[in-house]
Scaffold this active site. Structure first.
Site, PDB file in Angstrom:
ATOM      1  N   VAL A  36       1.073  -1.180  -0.354  1.00 23.69           N
ATOM      2  CA  VAL A  36      -0.308  -0.416   0.188  1.00 23.69           C
ATOM      3  C   VAL A  36       1.164   0.975  -0.111  1.00 23.69           C
ATOM      4  CG1 VAL A  36      -1.696  -0.843   0.895  1.00 23.69           C
ATOM      5  CG2 VAL A  36       0.115  -0.141   2.488  1.00 23.69           C
ATOM      6  N   HIS A  57      12.622  -1.516 -39.666  1.00 24.31           N
ATOM      7  CA  HIS A  57      11.346  -2.436 -40.467  1.00 24.31           C
ATOM      8  C   HIS A  57      12.178  -3.464 -40.288  1.00 24.31           C
ATOM      9  CE1 HIS A  57       7.192  -4.007 -41.679  1.00 24.31           C
ATOM     10  NE2 HIS A  57       7.806  -4.158 -42.687  1.00 24.31           N
TER      11      HIS A  57
END
Length: 471
Positions: free
Chosen positions: A272, A447
């Site tokens: 937490v 690419h």
């Protein structure tokens, strides 16, 4: 080492050897300062020993296991895939040892003196460092406090036995059959999903309406979707109330919309948040360093505290508790001590979560940019339009770029998907250098790579995307 009350003289005292402290120490030494770094625990701090590095090692192992189990899309199948978690832990520990050993070598190579022990300020210019064997005193011209943080412990869920902090959760001897996680922030989400991939039945109890609060909901929804695929139960809007443990399991009672519920599991992980390490015997109050009501040290734009020659960095100052933030602040503080005009500027501070899929963000979100008064244009290019993502069978996710409508200046970016943690660096550089959408679009990306999604997203926001139909 001198023992007793005779004081040794140094230029800069650094307290804490985590990613903030050791980086500050090295940078200070590079700038000609004589430096002593003090830490009561291991070099590398929480990040290298009980946080960032060991968790990512285990997360990587979980991905490997999941890939071995589910290769059907590639025409690959395997039988009797098993996890020897003791060997997984050996791998993790080996990674940690290698990284902390590297820090030790860097400090030695930069002639930084290291003291393994605790530190207590005597006055504004003197401190005593001590361990079981020695307690020398040092007079310093400047000091950098980088004592980090620790997990917040809630009274109804005290750490011990089957109630774990992140530290214990990273060192379990075997994969539990089940685990409850209180807190769906980045630590709870990462570790909960990791153990789920290894086969544990995980329940995440979160007080807000989504896991990973702080990230856009269109990002966190993809993470939640993947969590549910591995069987994680996510309970949002919940209030955890109490826990009872036996020698075999732990039961958590919680409520949702006023309705009482309970769940039982092998372990309970409480994540937490973290608390700054500014209390204890360091003596900040004794020398008059200003600290706010939450325990954070008040600093200026260079990390200076209320005592001008004493600096504070990392988790003990306000802002996100990020290792790279601490390292950045450490460099600024060391350079400020050396008389350089360095100041902190957080606009390009990335935030990354290593969930599946990964989430990352830098600069402004679309909402934040509008609140700052910008006239904004933004757009998302999907991973599904990228050949590399599809060939990797990871076509979920997107790159969203936020820009100023008039100038095209890149203001922010949010990425959810494979390698989001790496892709965000290009956008951080773009914001830092004042790049525009056109700069990103005109940068030729190889690419097929995931990096092309950044170029495509820029073209999309500009209004002329190639690999997606513009609406």
């Amino acid at each position: 080492m001198v023992v007793g009350d005779a004081s040794l003289n140094i230029d800069t005292l650094v307290i804490g050897a985590g990613p903030g402290g050791y980086v500050a120490a090295i940078r200070a030494a590079q700038l000609g300062q004589s430096v002593l770094i003090v830490d009561k625990s291991e070099l590398g701090g929480v990040c290298l020993n009980r946080g960032c590095i060991p968790s990512k090692a285990l997360i990587s192992a979980a991905h490997q296991y999941e890939s071995a189990l589910h290769g059907e899309a590639f025409g690959i199948s395997a039988e009797n895939v098993k996890v020897d978690f003791s060997k997984t832990q050996e791998f993790k520990n080996g990674v940690v040892k290698k990284m902390t050993g590297g820090v030790a070598g860097l400090l030695k190579g930069n002639k930084v003196e290291v003291f393994n022990g605790e530190c207590m300020f005597i006055n504004e210019n003197e401190a005593r460092v001590f361990n079981d064997h020695e307690s020398p005193r040092y007079k310093f011209k400047n000091a950098i406090i980088a004592t980090g943080s620790r997990p917040i412990e809630l009274k109804p869920f005290p750490f011990g036995g089957r109630i774990l902090s992140s530290t214990e959760a990273l060192n379990l001897p075997e994969v539990p059959k089940s685990m409850i996680v209180i807190g769906g922030g980045y630590i709870g989400a990462e570790l909960g999903q990791m153990y789920s991939k290894f086969g544990a039945k995980v329940t995440i109890i979160e007080g807000l309406d989504t896991v990973l609060p702080g990230f856009d909901k269109d990002m966190t929804s993809l993470v939640a979707k993947n969590m549910k695929k591995t069987g994680i139960e996510i309970v949002t809007g919940a209030k955890a109330e109490s826990a009872e443990q036996t020698d075999k399991d732990v039961t958590v009672k919680y409520s949702v919309n006023g309705e009482s519920k309970e769940v039982t599991a092998d372990y309970l992980l409480v994540t937490v948040g973290r608390r700054p390490n500014t209390d204890g015997e360091l003596g900040l109050d004794m020398i008059g360093v200003d600290v706010d009501e939450r325990g954070f040290v008040k600093v200026d734009h260079q990390g200076r505290t209320s005592i001008p020659h004493i600096f504070a960095i990392g988790d003990i100052v306000s802002g996100l508790a990020l290792a790279h933030k601490a390292s950045y602040e450490g460099k600024v503080a060391a350079e400020a001590i050396a008389g350089q005009p360095s100041v902190v500027d957080y606009k390009c501070m990335p935030a990354v979560v290593f969930t599946d899929p990964e989430c990352s963000s830098v600069g402004y979100t679309e909402k934040e940019a509008k609140e700052k008064g910008y006239k904004v244009k933004a757009g998302k290019f999907p991973y599904a339009g990228n050949g590399r993502a599809v060939s990797l069978n990871h076509a979920e996710g997107f790159v969203k770029i936020v820009a100023d409508e008039e100038s095209g200046l890149v203001l922010g970016c949010q990425i959810v998907g494979l390698e989001a943690s790496n892709l965000i660096a290009e956008l951080g550089l773009a914001i830092e250098m004042g790049a525009t959408l056109e700069d990103l679009a005109l940068t030729i990306h190889a690419h097929p790579t995931l990096g092309e999604i950044v170029m495509e997203a820029a073209e999309l926001v500009m209004g002329h995307p190639i690999h997606i139909i513009s609406r």
